[in-house]
Design an enzyme around this catalytic site. Structure first.
Site, short mmCIF file in Angstrom:
data_model
loop_
_atom_site.label_atom_id
_atom_site.label_comp_id
_atom_site.label_asym_id
_atom_site.label_seq_id
_atom_site.Cartn_x
_atom_site.Cartn_y
_atom_site.Cartn_z
N ASP A 1 0.87 -1.18 0.00
CA ASP A 1 0.00 0.00 0.00
C ASP A 1 0.90 1.22 0.00
OD1 ASP A 1 -2.33 1.63 0.31
OD2 ASP A 1 -1.88 1.81 2.44
N SER A 2 0.31 2.39 -0.27
CA SER A 2 1.09 3.62 -0.20
C SER A 2 1.43 3.99 1.25
CB SER A 2 0.31 4.77 -0.84
OG SER A 2 -0.94 4.91 -0.21
N TYR B 1 -0.59 8.39 -2.85
CA TYR B 1 -0.62 8.10 -4.28
C TYR B 1 -1.79 8.81 -4.97
CZ TYR B 1 2.73 4.15 -4.03
OH TYR B 1 3.84 3.35 -3.88
N CYS C 1 -4.22 -1.06 -2.09
CA CYS C 1 -4.35 0.38 -2.30
C CYS C 1 -5.25 0.56 -3.52
CB CYS C 1 -2.95 0.96 -2.57
SG CYS C 1 -2.92 2.66 -3.15
N GLU D 1 -5.51 10.86 8.82
CA GLU D 1 -4.14 10.84 9.34
C GLU D 1 -3.97 11.85 10.48
OE1 GLU D 1 -1.08 10.53 6.38
OE2 GLU D 1 -1.78 8.46 6.21
N CYS E 1 -11.19 3.58 -0.87
CA CYS E 1 -9.83 3.96 -0.45
C CYS E 1 -9.62 3.29 0.89
CB CYS E 1 -9.73 5.48 -0.33
SG CYS E 1 -8.22 6.05 0.49
N HIS F 1 -8.09 4.00 3.45
CA HIS F 1 -8.19 4.84 4.65
C HIS F 1 -9.64 5.01 5.12
CE1 HIS F 1 -4.05 6.31 4.12
NE2 HIS F 1 -4.15 6.88 5.31
#
Lengths: 282, 282
Positions: free
Chosen positions: A24-25, A56, A87, A166, A198, A200
């Site tokens: 993953d990124s 990304y 990802c 984040e 996504c 996240h």
């Protein structure tokens, strides 16, 4: 990494006892890691987070393809038996390219998530929220329409969701306001199924559910991918048989300490090994 | 870039007619570019935006140092006479390292901005807003206290400001709410001068001023750096004398088209040349 390291790698390529490689990124792919770990608790897992080059989702297709190739080359060098692109952006922009470059079985998150969404929808109206790059690629639309034509699909890029996740503002008034704005059109549409496109976004699921309402089915690609990789390994006779404890290794391209902190919160347990590596030729 | 290209570069190193090299992690450094262009309108300018690896502000010191070295190596290869690090994060973490690696004069944004803040403050209380990495480095505190001891300095990382600026939400209710939250402590402090310690932040200056009030002096490092580089070139006899039109070149590490779009809005004029390049060894 030099070739002697590759030769000395403790796994043989295409051996059922080899690990699954997941990349993953950054840290978001741990939602996929966790789903695979729960679905296949005896498998050894190698995880690579390209934290020095996250995110990304705002980069161009050519750059995403190059970064994905470098990530896949690294996990392959660890002797894995299959690769999971954990990802959405890399899956959308680079999965076919990677399949053309490697002989290993490779699974992205787009097709499994798409299949699950098409199974879940009752009225044929599906929403997709994802990064700018994933939305721009049209990959979810193509994958879902290939399964069932005539679906109505509404996609929306949500670029602030990753930085908000984040920042740890998971249930913050600002995050609710951003969700109100990003999801307004989807909420007023007839969408009955929403793909969290996504890795996240599952972290923000409470705010997303609060905004969209509870009459919606949500698709978290982690679970869909875990089923997909289980099926793929069974078909190829690649399920691990070794009764020794499974191995897990974590690699990142930026600070191991920062990753470890977030990842331990994320997985709810300490990580044995997090190693920083350099990738590629950029 | 191979050595023949470097040899064929149209500029000779340390010639007053050579260009000034400016680099940043992305588009934010154009605030510095514009200030230098206004202060020194006869100088040729080379700009590099490392857009494939933006944002620097969330990365580790070792990674930032490596990325900055690769950027500086590239602009040096274009035959520049001086280098401006138009990125607070790279200035904070890598300016001294770069000075040890190159013989060219190198200016970051931290010292000029610090000098200006110390000149402006009346009560000795200065605020700094910047990325996590810049705040974590303590570089502004060290630079300001080296100029005048006894200053009281309050720093605050504002990680969502860069994604909000890049989303174009310059005067959006969400941006105002984020500013309220990030700046609450600074607003209730005795700070009379605020350093905008990230080259993206001048774009959000209206919201920041609205939140902090108009009794505060603001320091935009672009103008401070332009004065610094002008002084440095004068001292070394490196002011351009050529009466031919100046040259400007823009390089990026990700999509040239995306950069061109934002940069043209930013500088208010079309750009002649934007070229995508690959950097370094990662």
């Amino acid at each position: 990494m030099d070739t002697s390291e590759i030769r000395n790698s403790k796994f043989k390529i295409r051996n059922p006892d080899s690990p699954i490689g997941i990349f993953d990124s950054g840290v978001g792919g741990l939602t996929v890691f966790r789903a695979i770990e729960q679905r296949l608790p005896n498998e050894s897992l190698i995880y690579l987070g390209d934290t020095a080059r996250i995110p990304y989702g705002v980069r161009s297709p050519a750059t995403i393809e190059r970064y994905a190739l470098e990530c896949a080359t690294f996990v392959q060098s660890r002797g894995v038996k299959a690769i999971v692109i954990a990802c959405n952006t890399a899956s959308a922009l680079a999965a076919n390219y990677l399949r053309s470059q490697f002989e290993l079985p490779i699974t992205g998150v787009i097709r499994p998530g798409s299949r699950r969404a098409v199974e879940k929808t009752r009225n044929g109206h599906i929403g997709v929220i994802a990064t700018e790059a994933t939305v721009g690629s049209g990959a979810y639309e193509r994958a879902m329409l290939a399964i069932r034509s005539g679906l109505e699909i509404t996609s929306r890029a949500c670029p602030l969701f990753v930085p908000l996740a984040e920042e740890g503002w998971l249930n913050h008034p600002v995050t609710r306001q951003v969700a109100e704005e990003y999801l307004a059109e989807l909420r007023s549409s007839r969408v009955d199924t929403l793909v969290l496109g996504c890795t996240h976004y599952p972290i923000l699921r409470p705010v997303i559910e609060q905004t969209m309402g509870d009459h919606i089915s949500y698709v978290d690609s982690g679970e869909a991918v875990a089923d997909e990789i289980a099926k793929l390994l069974e078909e190829r006779g690649l399920i691990r048989r070794d009764e020794q404890p499974r191995v897990e290794e974590f690699y990142v391209t930026d600070s191991a300490e920062r990753f470890r902190r977030v990842a331990e919160l994320f997985l709810g347990r300490p990580l044995e090994s997090v190693v920083t590596v350099k990738l590629g030729t950029v």
